[in-house]
Design an enzyme around this catalytic site. Structure first.
Site, PDB file in Angstrom:
ATOM      1  N   SER A   1       0.827  -1.207   0.000  1.00 50.88           N
ATOM      2  CA  SER A   1       0.000   0.000   0.000  1.00 50.88           C
ATOM      3  C   SER A   1       0.861   1.256   0.000  1.00 50.88           C
ATOM      4  CB  SER A   1      -0.987  -0.011   1.177  1.00 50.88           C
ATOM      5  OG  SER A   1      -0.316  -0.113   2.405  1.00 50.88           O
ATOM      6  N   VAL A   2       2.006   1.228   0.680  1.00 53.46           N
ATOM      7  CA  VAL A   2       2.899   2.402   0.635  1.00 53.46           C
ATOM      8  C   VAL A   2       3.537   2.503  -0.745  1.00 53.46           C
ATOM      9  CG1 VAL A   2       4.969   3.461   1.613  1.00 53.46           C
ATOM     10  CG2 VAL A   2       3.319   2.325   3.113  1.00 53.46           C
TER      11      VAL A   2
ATOM     12  N   SER B   1       8.692  -8.342  -3.692  1.00 54.84           N
ATOM     13  CA  SER B   1       9.116  -9.655  -3.196  1.00 54.84           C
ATOM     14  C   SER B   1       8.978 -10.716  -4.286  1.00 54.84           C
ATOM     15  CB  SER B   1       8.282 -10.050  -1.984  1.00 54.84           C
ATOM     16  OG  SER B   1       6.957 -10.257  -2.396  1.00 54.84           O
TER      17      SER B   1
ATOM     18  N   ARG C   1      15.084   4.580  11.101  1.00 54.89           N
ATOM     19  CA  ARG C   1      14.745   5.929  11.575  1.00 54.89           C
ATOM     20  C   ARG C   1      15.598   6.417  12.742  1.00 54.89           C
ATOM     21  NH1 ARG C   1       8.185   5.373  11.520  1.00 54.89           N
ATOM     22  NH2 ARG C   1       7.923   5.503   9.265  1.00 54.89           N
TER      23      ARG C   1
ATOM     24  N   CYS D   1       3.570   8.576  10.148  1.00 53.65           N
ATOM     25  CA  CYS D   1       2.594   9.532   9.619  1.00 53.65           C
ATOM     26  C   CYS D   1       2.059  10.512  10.655  1.00 53.65           C
ATOM     27  CB  CYS D   1       1.420   8.785   8.973  1.00 53.65           C
ATOM     28  SG  CYS D   1       0.705   7.527  10.041  1.00 53.65           S
TER      29      CYS D   1
ATOM     30  N   SER E   1      -6.716   3.886   6.462  1.00 53.01           N
ATOM     31  CA  SER E   1      -5.741   3.704   5.373  1.00 53.01           C
ATOM     32  C   SER E   1      -4.326   3.579   5.930  1.00 53.01           C
ATOM     33  CB  SER E   1      -5.820   4.862   4.379  1.00 53.01           C
ATOM     34  OG  SER E   1      -5.547   6.079   5.027  1.00 53.01           O
TER      35      SER E   1
ATOM     36  N   HIS F   1      -5.542  11.836   9.283  1.00 51.26           N
ATOM     37  CA  HIS F   1      -5.488  11.681  10.735  1.00 51.26           C
ATOM     38  C   HIS F   1      -5.880  13.002  11.399  1.00 51.26           C
ATOM     39  CE1 HIS F   1      -3.674   8.048   9.681  1.00 51.26           C
ATOM     40  NE2 HIS F   1      -2.422   8.254  10.001  1.00 51.26           N
TER      41      HIS F   1
END
Lengths: 255, 255, 255, 255
Positions: free
Chosen positions: D15-16, D38, D110, D146, D176, D239
């Site tokens: 989805s990303v 993949s 990160r 996000c 989502s 959001h």
């Protein structure tokens, strides 16, 4: 391209009126010249009179226009009507009698004998009816109920090719069709509402006019049977329709 | 009241199995004696094996029961099956062959010749079929697809009184019918899903067996036509069905 | 058990009034004796005056009761008020002055000096305030705003044990809290509404009274700070609240 | 404008990854040159490998591209990674070591010391960290979680001007964000889910790095406290965050 045609919107602050504003604002042929609404909005800026519910923001240009009365003294000769059916009948007649071209989304004039109930893809020939209207230079053209349009577009090629004996249609209609505030959230969240006032009646009648044939300056209504069951579902925009048809038997078709 | 009848549940950890637990726990005649599930759950406490999704909390008593394999060596002679259709066929046959009474919600045996597809309010006489099953002391009884049940209960008095030529049914089915996790929220919020795998096929076939008549130890299937269109809507529990029928013409009925 | 205590409901046709009917109908101590509402409903049967929105069906017994005016001439000495805040102030005072015991869900009297703002689990001692009301034999007791109640029940043991410096609370409130028709479905489906009129003000003030201490026949308000942010979400019943607290530093607590 | 820069997408079918495709397809600087995923998708056309969930239809051009393995032998030197965190760590390192510029939405790198956790509007100076990465010509840049991004954009001007003592944040996050199939509809319709795995941990840590200051080639993390409470709501995209802050007292700020 030459100068755009100035148009007015009747009932411009309502949910249908707002949709007209939205669709006409950047239109290649038309230019919004007059926004007309009920007394409550007169002389106010449109942005102050309207409770804008369309996702695309209201433009500054339209927002600054001053709302006028729904009276036939505006410069635009073409008006699009999103008036509530409680007042649409009288106001639209009044505009037509005074020489305006009225394109209406309201139900009031839909079943009038000389008024086209128009889906441009389906029955453009019905425009001939306007020659027989009694409004002088003015005229009225209507578009069908929202759920009728999709149904007729599907039925048109079938009736032409095979003939129709009967149609069963079940709709699952979006809440936007009920206007604003429209459907209460307590009624529709986690629910289906198996009733929409007057909707089944419209779906069982309007297609017979739309799919009818012009004969001697009148429309001979199509003769198949329609059974409609209309439901409201928790969808914001877009109606779903499940249609079952029974074709005419060959013998009948030949007639 | 005398001692309750001990029963087992096959596929006890699935969403149908949980519903059996919920409905049978305080039942006046039955007592849950055996919870059977796939290998993944064997020897675990039910409360640890299950992802309990029923609003009513799992009782401590049931939660502490140890999950057994789906093998025909349990003490309960009656088993309710909520097994997935991938495995239900073999396991249910195996139980029946070993003398168990299998009541199944799975689709696998529904269309077998001697297996009643039972709605107690509609076709209790179909229970006679079990005399002709080949499982010795065991037997299999099935219940129909969820959306078929409501349809047949509505059609039964009509077919008896008037005869049916054809039926159009459009469903708006709840997400609980898809089990858990079932329908993805991204698919159903603000949407209608106009497709449920295998559902229309079941609705167009099962009622013909259910509304059929026993004749010479077999079922003569009912002969009307069914057209089903199945939709998923954003409702948690409860299916809505819109049905249109065409009655048999008198002449045909008399036959 | 001896005879039940007859009670009346003010604003009986509204959504709060319906909830009172629902909760009081099979109550062990109370019996609904009077249903009072605005002029529009007078002399009608309750079943005809009300748009019943509670899932549990309205009983025939209650449905057949005749709706009376909200005037202090009814036989029940105890009245539960679900009146709209536009009229609750005057009507409730009038009942109290005429000797009635008024238990109100409306906001009008909540912050009055001698009126308990009561959560029985939190501040039952505040009932002492009624001795100092000036209504003669009558009296008024209020309950807090819905989202305040849950917050105070969580804060009570904390403030007693540790003292509170400040509280941040964010609510996600159900649509039923807005009454009927309440929130428009077009506003809340696929959305969060980050504003509920007057709600944040109530949540930032009411807990200070509820968690205050009686001192010399008055309430010394609690002194911590509250920041409330209130949101409406697409949930039918049940508010969710996220609370962050900062405890008093020890030194301050000792004071 | 000169030739566009060819880029690759790692995890292009997820989805990303689909969102990267959507955002990069008509990008003014970049051109999608490589779609990597993949083993399950290798050598398939993208349109066959992907379950496309973006409302804007997949273009024929992109749909016809053949999916490649996530191996550092592609021509694009810049890759955008939407890989699942289970595999992102190893694959992204491998690309960086082989000289690729990796821009990652995954959480794995990160918090690495020399890896910028970048919000271009907030901490563009953190890009200096890449000079100290040990990947030769390759490098890794990450973007935050996000819900962290919106929070940091709001906090940045406040911390600069006043200093922050502490932050309370409550989120209401769209479904989502959980990918596809993600949240089960049975869990979220008519509900709020007051838990999102690992989300509160990220929101309580990442802003301290993002709002930290580069000092001697490292980031001194910001020192305020964050309390995050994360909820999932029945919203498709977008959001909502409710933030309460406590500023540094003046004395502390002066330090």
């Amino acid at each position: 391209m030459k100068k755009k045609i100035p148009v007015g919107i009747l009932g411009a602050t309502g949910s249908v009126g707002q949709m007209f504003v939205n669709l006409l604002e950047d239109h290649p042929f038309f230019e919004i010249n007059d926004l007309c609404a009920s007394e409550r909005s007169h002389s106010k800026k449109y942005s102050e009179a309207v409770n804008w519910i369309i996702p695309k923001p209201l433009s500054e240009k339209i927002g600054n226009m001053v709302v006028k009365p729904c009276e036939p003294n505006i410069n635009s000769r073409i008006v699009f009507s999103g008036l509530d059916s409680k007042v649409a009948g009288e106001i639209e007649s009044n505009f037509a009698k005074n020489g305006y071209i009225v394109i209406s989304n309201s139900k009031n004039h839909r079943m009038f004998e000389n008024v086209p109930l128009l889906i441009p893809d389906v029955n453009p020939d019905h425009l001939d009816l306007i020659k027989h209207q009694k409004y002088g230079k003015g005229l009225i053209i209507t578009n069908p109920n929202c759920s009728t349009i999709g149904l007729c577009m599907a039925l048109k090629p079938i009736i032409d090719e095979f003939g129709l004996d009967s149609v069963n249609v079940v709709t699952m209609q979006a809440i936007s069709g009920a206007g604003y505030p429209g459907v209460a959230s307590l009624d529709i969240i986690d629910n289906v509402i198996p009733f929409i006032k007057d909707e089944e009646e419209k779906m069982e009648l309007e297609p017979l006019k739309i799919l009818g044939k012009i004969n001697n300056n009148k429309i001979d209504f199509a003769e198949f049977k329609i059974s409609a069951q209309c439901n409201r579902v928790a969808v914001i925009n877009g109606h779903t329709e499940c249609v079952s048809i029974r074709l005419l038997e060959k013998q009948q078709k030949k007639k």
